[in-house]
Scaffold this active site. Structure first.
Site, PDB file in Angstrom:
ATOM      1  CG  ASP A  75      14.624  -4.288  17.403  1.00 39.06           C
ATOM      2  OD1 ASP A  75      14.820  -4.109  16.196  1.00 39.06           O
ATOM      3  OD2 ASP A  75      14.269  -3.389  18.188  1.00 39.06           O
TER       4      ASP A  75
ATOM      5  CG  ASP B  81      11.375   0.751  14.265  1.00 40.90           C
ATOM      6  OD1 ASP B  81      12.287   1.491  13.857  1.00 40.90           O
ATOM      7  OD2 ASP B  81      11.485   0.015  15.263  1.00 40.90           O
TER       8      ASP B  81
ATOM      9  CD  GLU C  65      12.775   4.589  22.867  1.00 38.49           C
ATOM     10  OE1 GLU C  65      11.877   5.146  23.529  1.00 38.49           O
ATOM     11  OE2 GLU C  65      12.634   3.475  22.344  1.00 38.49           O
TER      12      GLU C  65
ATOM     13  CG  HIS D 214      10.297   5.919  14.269  1.00 38.15           C
ATOM     14  ND1 HIS D 214      11.425   5.218  14.627  1.00 38.15           N
ATOM     15  CD2 HIS D 214       9.246   5.188  14.742  1.00 38.15           C
ATOM     16  CE1 HIS D 214      11.085   4.127  15.289  1.00 38.15           C
ATOM     17  NE2 HIS D 214       9.758   4.079  15.358  1.00 38.15           N
TER      18      HIS D 214
END
Length: 306
Positions: free
Chosen positions: A65, A92, A192, A119
């Site tokens: 990722d 995402d 986050e 987001h």
């Protein structure tokens, strides 16, 4: 359900349906669904919306990722999840795949693929999982420009701005960024990698907008339930990679058993049966649909010319 029949399709856009869910009382629970089958299982369990994690998508492709997949590759996941379940999907969007114009392209592509919300995060490439160290943050004004571009490009899609600033800029920096992103057009905020209940509560007290909490495993955030997040002032919660992690562990153990014994019989109690799978994916409904389409239709008799 079968997505081939018009009567089965949702009458409203995914964005409007996602917004409607945010207006309902309580916290919106968004399990990560890394493919179409997982989204159908989430729907069968009673969830009204779901989440597509960048980490889950890339891991299912055998990739890290690090922001290296493309808009079109993500759109493939969106289409299968939205089409298979009919649920509005939060996606995402990583860093938006570039600058403002790229963000607008991403929003249009995702919305056309069936996403209800997206987001964006304020990291620089190569981006990292929010719970890892040494994240590099974008300039706050540059991120605000991306949020503004996303809000201009969308039709009904909900735009959520994620900030990773708490770890490096503290609560003051994270709150300042969140409020700037709201001014730029964000509908909601995703702080986050908050690490204590006190941080979650303080952020919710200082940022007046719908807030999203990330309940990921093996990260910096302690385990909280959906109800606990709601009590702390949060409107949405995601479990982003949970379904993929559970699935991957089961497959890992299965392959070890096959390599060791040459048989999968010991795993039969842990398998979804053929009947259960067919029920989940609507196998017999497709058969019935096919029969109704291909059956012979006798044309009416021709009337004589007068």
């Amino acid at each position: 359900m079968t997505y081939l029949v018009a009567d089965d399709l949702p009458k409203e856009s995914a964005g409007r349906r996602f917004r409607a869910l945010l207006q309902q009382p309580g916290i919106l629970r968004l399990p990560g669904t890394h493919n179409g089958l997982a989204s159908q299982q989430a729907k069968a369990a009673g969830f009204e919306a779901c989440y597509l994690s960048g980490a889950a998508m890339t891991a299912s492709m055998g990739l890290p990722d690090l922001g290296i997949i493309t808009v079109d590759e993500v759109a493939f996941f969106i289409r299968q999840v939205a089409r298979a379940s009919g649920l509005p999907v939060l996606v995402d969007g990583d860093t938006g795949y570039g600058e403002a114009l790229n963000v607008m392209h991403m929003v249009r592509t995702f919305e056309e693929a069936g996403a209800g919300a997206v987001h964006l995060e304020d990291q620089l490439l190569p981006k990292k999982c929010g719970h890892l160290n040494d994240k590099k943050l974008a300039d706050a004004q540059d991120m605000a420009a991306k949020v503004h571009a996303a809000s201009r490009a969308r039709r009904d899609m909900v735009v959520i701005a994620r900030t990773d600033a708490a770890g490096s800029e503290g609560m003051e920096g994270a709150v300042a960024r969140a409020n700037l992103y709201l001014e730029a057009g964000a509908d909601a905020i995703f702080p986050e990698a908050l690490v204590t209940e006190e941080m979650f509560r303080e952020f919710a007290k200082r940022v007046k907008a719908p807030l999203l909490a990330n309940m990921t495993e093996f990260g910096r955030t302690p385990f909280f339930t959906a109800q606990q997040f709601q009590d702390m002032g949060y409107k949405m919660v995601i479990w982003p990679v949970t379904s993929l992690r559970v699935s991957a562990k089961a497959v890992e153990e299965l392959y070890a058993e096959l390599a060791k014994t040459g048989s999968a019989e010991a795993f039969l109690p842990r398998m979804q049966t053929r009947a259960a799978l067919y029920n989940t994916i609507g196998y017999h409904a497709y058969e019935a649909l096919d029969s109704s389409i291909v059956q012979s239709i006798v044309p009416p008799p021709l009337l004589p010319n007068r």
